[in-house]
Design an enzyme around this catalytic site. Structure first.
Site, PDB file in Angstrom:
ATOM      1  N   VAL A  14       0.802  -1.233   0.000  1.00  0.00           N
ATOM      2  CA  VAL A  14       0.000   0.000   0.000  1.00  0.00           C
ATOM      3  C   VAL A  14       0.837   1.287   0.000  1.00  0.00           C
ATOM      4  O   VAL A  14       0.555   2.223  -0.768  1.00  0.00           O
ATOM      5  CB  VAL A  14      -1.023  -0.031   1.171  1.00  0.00           C
ATOM      6  CG1 VAL A  14      -0.321  -0.145   2.509  1.00  0.00           C
ATOM      7  CG2 VAL A  14      -1.920   1.178   1.148  1.00  0.00           C
ATOM      8  N   GLY A  16       4.204   1.779  -0.847  1.00  0.00           N
ATOM      9  CA  GLY A  16       5.045   1.926  -2.032  1.00  0.00           C
ATOM     10  C   GLY A  16       4.226   2.229  -3.276  1.00  0.00           C
ATOM     11  O   GLY A  16       4.607   3.064  -4.102  1.00  0.00           O
ATOM     12  N   ARG A  35       8.988  -7.812  -5.090  1.00  0.00           N
ATOM     13  CA  ARG A  35       9.442  -9.213  -5.020  1.00  0.00           C
ATOM     14  C   ARG A  35       8.462 -10.123  -5.753  1.00  0.00           C
ATOM     15  O   ARG A  35       8.851 -10.953  -6.556  1.00  0.00           O
ATOM     16  CB  ARG A  35       9.581  -9.634  -3.544  1.00  0.00           C
ATOM     17  CG  ARG A  35       9.996 -11.073  -3.364  1.00  0.00           C
ATOM     18  CD  ARG A  35      10.132 -11.422  -1.900  1.00  0.00           C
ATOM     19  NE  ARG A  35       8.885 -11.274  -1.155  1.00  0.00           N
ATOM     20  CZ  ARG A  35       8.731 -11.549   0.126  1.00  0.00           C
ATOM     21  NH1 ARG A  35       9.770 -11.972   0.834  1.00  0.00           N
ATOM     22  NH2 ARG A  35       7.565 -11.391   0.723  1.00  0.00           N
ATOM     23  N   ALA A  78       9.804  -3.039   7.322  1.00  0.00           N
ATOM     24  CA  ALA A  78      11.038  -2.615   7.993  1.00  0.00           C
ATOM     25  C   ALA A  78      11.719  -3.803   8.681  1.00  0.00           C
ATOM     26  O   ALA A  78      11.058  -4.773   9.061  1.00  0.00           O
ATOM     27  CB  ALA A  78      10.706  -1.536   9.008  1.00  0.00           C
ATOM     28  N   ASN A 104       9.611   2.360   7.875  1.00  0.00           N
ATOM     29  CA  ASN A 104       9.732   2.806   9.267  1.00  0.00           C
ATOM     30  C   ASN A 104      10.921   2.136   9.942  1.00  0.00           C
ATOM     31  O   ASN A 104      10.765   1.315  10.847  1.00  0.00           O
ATOM     32  CB  ASN A 104       8.459   2.452  10.051  1.00  0.00           C
ATOM     33  CG  ASN A 104       7.403   3.517   9.899  1.00  0.00           C
ATOM     34  OD1 ASN A 104       7.701   4.655   9.549  1.00  0.00           O
ATOM     35  ND2 ASN A 104       6.163   3.145  10.170  1.00  0.00           N
ATOM     36  N   SER A 130       5.649  10.434   6.800  1.00  0.00           N
ATOM     37  CA  SER A 130       4.490  10.428   7.686  1.00  0.00           C
ATOM     38  C   SER A 130       3.243  10.813   6.928  1.00  0.00           C
ATOM     39  O   SER A 130       3.275  11.673   6.054  1.00  0.00           O
ATOM     40  CB  SER A 130       4.712  11.403   8.840  1.00  0.00           C
ATOM     41  OG  SER A 130       3.605  11.322   9.719  1.00  0.00           O
ATOM     42  N   LYS A 185      11.571  11.248  12.593  1.00  0.00           N
ATOM     43  CA  LYS A 185      10.262  10.600  12.362  1.00  0.00           C
ATOM     44  C   LYS A 185       9.825   9.828  13.611  1.00  0.00           C
ATOM     45  O   LYS A 185       8.652   9.846  13.999  1.00  0.00           O
ATOM     46  CB  LYS A 185      10.353   9.649  11.157  1.00  0.00           C
ATOM     47  CG  LYS A 185       9.193   8.662  11.005  1.00  0.00           C
ATOM     48  CD  LYS A 185       7.943   9.363  10.546  1.00  0.00           C
ATOM     49  CE  LYS A 185       6.647   8.580  10.627  1.00  0.00           C
ATOM     50  NZ  LYS A 185       6.590   7.188  10.416  1.00  0.00           N
ATOM     51  N   HIS A 188       8.581  12.286  16.049  1.00  0.00           N
ATOM     52  CA  HIS A 188       7.241  12.711  15.607  1.00  0.00           C
ATOM     53  C   HIS A 188       6.196  11.740  16.157  1.00  0.00           C
ATOM     54  O   HIS A 188       5.170  12.150  16.703  1.00  0.00           O
ATOM     55  CB  HIS A 188       7.170  12.746  14.072  1.00  0.00           C
ATOM     56  CG  HIS A 188       5.764  12.818  13.538  1.00  0.00           C
ATOM     57  ND1 HIS A 188       4.944  11.715  13.465  1.00  0.00           N
ATOM     58  CD2 HIS A 188       5.019  13.864  13.100  1.00  0.00           C
ATOM     59  CE1 HIS A 188       3.752  12.077  12.994  1.00  0.00           C
ATOM     60  NE2 HIS A 188       3.782  13.379  12.768  1.00  0.00           N
ATOM     61  N   ASN A 189       6.456  10.457  16.014  1.00  0.00           N
ATOM     62  CA  ASN A 189       5.474   9.467  16.467  1.00  0.00           C
ATOM     63  C   ASN A 189       5.347   9.459  17.989  1.00  0.00           C
ATOM     64  O   ASN A 189       4.256   9.246  18.516  1.00  0.00           O
ATOM     65  CB  ASN A 189       5.840   8.079  15.947  1.00  0.00           C
ATOM     66  CG  ASN A 189       5.553   7.952  14.463  1.00  0.00           C
ATOM     67  OD1 ASN A 189       5.536   8.943  13.749  1.00  0.00           O
ATOM     68  ND2 ASN A 189       5.329   6.739  13.995  1.00  0.00           N
ATOM     69  N   GLU A 192       3.246  12.301  18.768  1.00  0.00           N
ATOM     70  CA  GLU A 192       1.871  11.917  18.372  1.00  0.00           C
ATOM     71  C   GLU A 192       1.203  11.109  19.501  1.00  0.00           C
ATOM     72  O   GLU A 192       0.048  11.352  19.847  1.00  0.00           O
ATOM     73  CB  GLU A 192       1.972  11.094  17.085  1.00  0.00           C
ATOM     74  CG  GLU A 192       0.707  10.435  16.607  1.00  0.00           C
ATOM     75  CD  GLU A 192       1.018   9.477  15.436  1.00  0.00           C
ATOM     76  OE1 GLU A 192       1.790   9.857  14.526  1.00  0.00           O
ATOM     77  OE2 GLU A 192       0.499   8.349  15.448  1.00  0.00           O
TER      78      GLU A 192
HETATM   79  P1  NBP Z   1       4.501  -3.861   4.373  1.00  0.00           P
HETATM   80  O1  NBP Z   1       5.225  -3.330   5.546  1.00  0.00           O
HETATM   81  O2  NBP Z   1       3.274  -4.669   4.588  1.00  0.00           O
HETATM   82  O3  NBP Z   1       5.539  -4.738   3.508  1.00  0.00           O
HETATM   83  C1  NBP Z   1       5.087  -5.392   2.351  1.00  0.00           C
HETATM   84  C2  NBP Z   1       6.099  -5.208   1.240  1.00  0.00           C
HETATM   85  O4  NBP Z   1       7.400  -5.696   1.657  1.00  0.00           O
HETATM   86  C3  NBP Z   1       5.724  -6.006   0.003  1.00  0.00           C
HETATM   87  O5  NBP Z   1       6.068  -5.273  -1.139  1.00  0.00           O
HETATM   88  C4  NBP Z   1       6.567  -7.267   0.157  1.00  0.00           C
HETATM   89  O6  NBP Z   1       6.797  -7.934  -1.044  1.00  0.00           O
HETATM   90  C5  NBP Z   1       7.835  -6.650   0.677  1.00  0.00           C
HETATM   91  N1  NBP Z   1       8.784  -7.622   1.253  1.00  0.00           N
HETATM   92  C6  NBP Z   1       8.720  -8.335   2.413  1.00  0.00           C
HETATM   93 BR1  NBP Z   1       7.301  -8.346   3.536  1.00  0.00          BR
HETATM   94  N2  NBP Z   1       9.782  -9.093   2.633  1.00  0.00           N
HETATM   95  C7  NBP Z   1      10.592  -8.875   1.573  1.00  0.00           C
HETATM   96  C8  NBP Z   1      11.844  -9.372   1.203  1.00  0.00           C
HETATM   97  N3  NBP Z   1      12.509 -10.224   1.978  1.00  0.00           N
HETATM   98  N4  NBP Z   1      12.373  -8.974   0.028  1.00  0.00           N
HETATM   99  C9  NBP Z   1      11.722  -8.107  -0.758  1.00  0.00           C
HETATM  100  N5  NBP Z   1      10.507  -7.580  -0.458  1.00  0.00           N
HETATM  101  C10 NBP Z   1       9.949  -7.963   0.695  1.00  0.00           C
HETATM  102  O7  NBP Z   1       4.161  -2.693   3.334  1.00  0.00           O
HETATM  103  P2  NBP Z   1       3.525  -1.264   3.630  1.00  0.00           P
HETATM  104  O8  NBP Z   1       2.415  -1.361   4.597  1.00  0.00           O
HETATM  105  O9  NBP Z   1       3.270  -0.676   2.279  1.00  0.00           O
HETATM  106  O10 NBP Z   1       4.708  -0.468   4.327  1.00  0.00           O
HETATM  107  C11 NBP Z   1       5.963  -0.236   3.698  1.00  0.00           C
HETATM  108  C12 NBP Z   1       6.871   0.495   4.665  1.00  0.00           C
HETATM  109  O11 NBP Z   1       6.271   1.743   4.993  1.00  0.00           O
HETATM  110  C13 NBP Z   1       7.089  -0.233   5.981  1.00  0.00           C
HETATM  111  O12 NBP Z   1       8.380  -0.028   6.431  1.00  0.00           O
HETATM  112  C14 NBP Z   1       6.113   0.411   6.921  1.00  0.00           C
HETATM  113  O13 NBP Z   1       6.507   0.372   8.264  1.00  0.00           O
HETATM  114  C15 NBP Z   1       6.073   1.814   6.401  1.00  0.00           C
HETATM  115  N6  NBP Z   1       4.764   2.425   6.662  1.00  0.00           N
HETATM  116  C16 NBP Z   1       4.705   3.690   6.924  1.00  0.00           C
HETATM  117  C17 NBP Z   1       3.503   4.284   7.172  1.00  0.00           C
HETATM  118  C18 NBP Z   1       3.486   5.711   7.434  1.00  0.00           C
HETATM  119  O14 NBP Z   1       2.483   6.282   7.779  1.00  0.00           O
HETATM  120  N7  NBP Z   1       4.591   6.340   7.266  1.00  0.00           N
HETATM  121  C19 NBP Z   1       2.317   3.610   7.142  1.00  0.00           C
HETATM  122  C20 NBP Z   1       2.381   2.330   6.855  1.00  0.00           C
HETATM  123  C21 NBP Z   1       3.620   1.742   6.610  1.00  0.00           C
HETATM  124  P3  NBP Z   1       5.760  -9.082  -1.532  1.00  0.00           P
HETATM  125  O15 NBP Z   1       4.644  -8.343  -2.189  1.00  0.00           O
HETATM  126  O16 NBP Z   1       6.559  -9.890  -2.475  1.00  0.00           O
HETATM  127  O17 NBP Z   1       5.317  -9.841  -0.328  1.00  0.00           O
END
Ligand code: NBP
Length: 480
Positions: A14, A16, A35, A78, A104, A130, A185, A188-189, A192
């Protein structure tokens, strides 16, 4: 594969996916990789019309699609997945290329990764983002760390896709080297967490002391949102409180289980604060309050134990009390934010970062969860004096805290008398009183420590470290 993409995103869950769409919607050609290739194709199928995408199935094709210096954004889970992706891509890159981690990450991991990749001639830009999935698509607050050189190439792109504050300024700045972006960041959290807990405590007081219904409290928050407390969190609080549960017809807030979740960044803030010796007590209490809310068994064991008394207030008294709570909420919020900013200063000193504290306030005015009108005043305070030790050193904040004295203390005292928990309000007030106190009981603690552990103590009348020989008659003192 033609080398046309100005930026690439790998990790198309979601966050990316939305970030890639944001870049494309802003006119950049975006290389895509995941992946599991199905995600890449799904993105192109669903949103390909939004801009220019170059889909790549293999890491090699993905890297080949990027113009130089390459800008490769990682948006994967992460932790170990981030290291796995770095291991996969770094050997395919050339000196001067950039890996941007928008996940994160813990700032210590970012520091390690930056160091390792720097040795290979690569720029590693740990970037706090964020604003959740909506922010990623429409404009997040962005906190990049890494080298100044990398920001020169990447910064203009991030400025394009970032949130814009009310004055049109992009909510992104080069925070500082290596892990500075992810550190900020994290703070920030933490802030929050404190802000949300303070709002929660204000709600509880208005409910239990003023005797207002959730709908009435929603109106109070709407009014507060028009004033100095105006912020995204106050705004959504009013929305949540005004919401009625469709299934039961009850106020939504009354059908929600009162055990709060946490994803970990608030906890990281507190853990790191302990390492740095930064007293972020309002943030810590907010984090522990979430933990306590989830302790079902313990709460059951305490349930029914004696507490305070709760005399009903008249409507006039309730209105007066509401005004007190507004002061208490505002003053406590200023303290919580001040704690966060001081923690950033402490980290900057520890890690040798130069962080523009006003710029941090500036980029949190839009896109992120703690966006608030009063951040503009924090920005202005640091713009006027970049060495400001505390926000209370700024005249307007100092005057507001002076005005809040009676209502702030009355609010905390009312809560204690009535047995209503206000851990964050109390922590903020205690922090204020601790720092303004002329003498602290730390002097006695030093005596105790010297007594049982010969830890030595300093004296107020002359420099040096001293130890008293407590076991000896006459208790002579020696200089350590
Ligand atoms: P997720 O944190 O759910 O991660 C899913 C992604 O990681 C998929 O693309 C998955 O590939 C890939 N992945 C994993 Br799991 N293991 C892998 C590996 N060994 N090699 C390559 N790819 C791998 O995704 P997200 O919820 O979109 O969050 C992405 C980042 O953003 C995280 O670090 C998260 O903490 C951060 N985040 C930030 C916020 C914010 O408000 N800033 C909100 C939500 C998330 P696949 O499709 O092949 O399984």
């Amino acid at each position: 594969m033609s080398t046309t993409a100005q930026i690439g995103v790998t990790g198309l869950a979601v966050m990316g996916r939305n970030l890639a769409r944001n870049f494309a919607r802003n006119g950049y050609t975006v290389a895509l990789h995941n992946r599991t290739a199905a995600r890449t194709h799904a993105l192109v199928e669903e949103f390909g019309h939004e801009g220019a995408f170059v889909a790549a199935e293999t890491a090699k094709d993905f890297v080949a699609a990027l113009e130089r210096p390459r800008r490769l954004v990682i948006m994967v889970k992460a932790g170990e997945p981030t290291d796995a992706v770095i291991r996969e891509f770094a050997p395919l890159l050339e000196p001067g290329d950039m890996i941007i981690d928008g996940g994160n990450a813990h700032f210590a991991d970012t520091r390690r990764r930056e160091r390792e990749l720097r040795e290979q001639g690569l720029h590693f830009v740990g970037t706090g983002i964020s604003g959740g999935e909506e922010g990623a698509l429409h404009g997040p607050s962005i906190m990049p760390g890494g080298s100044t050189e990398s920001y020169g190439s990447l910064g203009p792109m991030l400025e394009r896709i970032s949130a814009k504050a009310a004055d049109g300024a992009p909510c992104v700045t080069h925070v500082g080297p290596d892990g500075a972006g992810h550190f900020v960041k994290m703070v920030h959290n933490g802030i929050e967490y404190a802000d949300m807990q303070l709002i929660g405590e204000a709600y509880q007081l208005l409910r239990d002391v003023a005797g207002y219904t959730p709908a009435e409290i929603a109106d109070v928050f709407r009014t507060w949102n028009e004033g100095r407390l105006g912020s995204y969190l106050i705004e959504i609080t009013a929305e949540v409180l005004a919401h009625t549960d469709a299934a039961t017809g009850l106020a939504f807030v009354d059908i929600v289980t009162d055990a709060a979740g946490q994803k970990g960044t608030g906890r990281w803030t507190v853990q790191t604060a302990l390492d740095l010796g930064s007293p972020v007590t309002a943030i810590a209490q907010a984090t522990f309050a979430r933990a306590a809310s989830g302790q079902r068994e313990l709460r059951a064991a305490y349930a029914g134990l004696p507490g305070g008394t709760t005399p009903a207030l008249s409507r006039t008294e309730a209105a007066r009390f509401t005004s007190q709570v507004e002061h208490a909420l505002y003053a406590s919020k200023v303290i919580a934010y001040d704690q966060g900013w001081k923690m950033i200063q402490d980290a900057a000193a520890e890690y040798g970062w130069k962080i523009d504290l006003g710029a941090v306030a500036k980029i949190w005015r839009g896109g992120c969860i703690i966006r608030a009108s009063f951040l503009d005043r924090i920005r202005a305070a640091y713009a006027a004096d970049s060495e400001l030790v505390s926000l209370l050193g700024e005249m307007e904040f100092a005057m507001e805290i002076t005005d809040a004295q009676v209502p702030w203390r009355e609010t905390v005292a009312s809560a204690a008398r009535r047995g209503i928990p206000v851990p964050a309000f109390s922590a903020a007030l205690a922090h204020y009183d601790t720092l303004r106190a002329g003498r602290l009981p730390a002097a006695l603690l030093q005596g105790q420590r010297d007594y049982f552990g010969a830890h030595t103590y300093g004296r107020t009348d002359r420099p040096g470290a001293f130890h008293t020989h407590w076991a000896q008659d006459g208790r002579p003192e020696t200089q350590a």
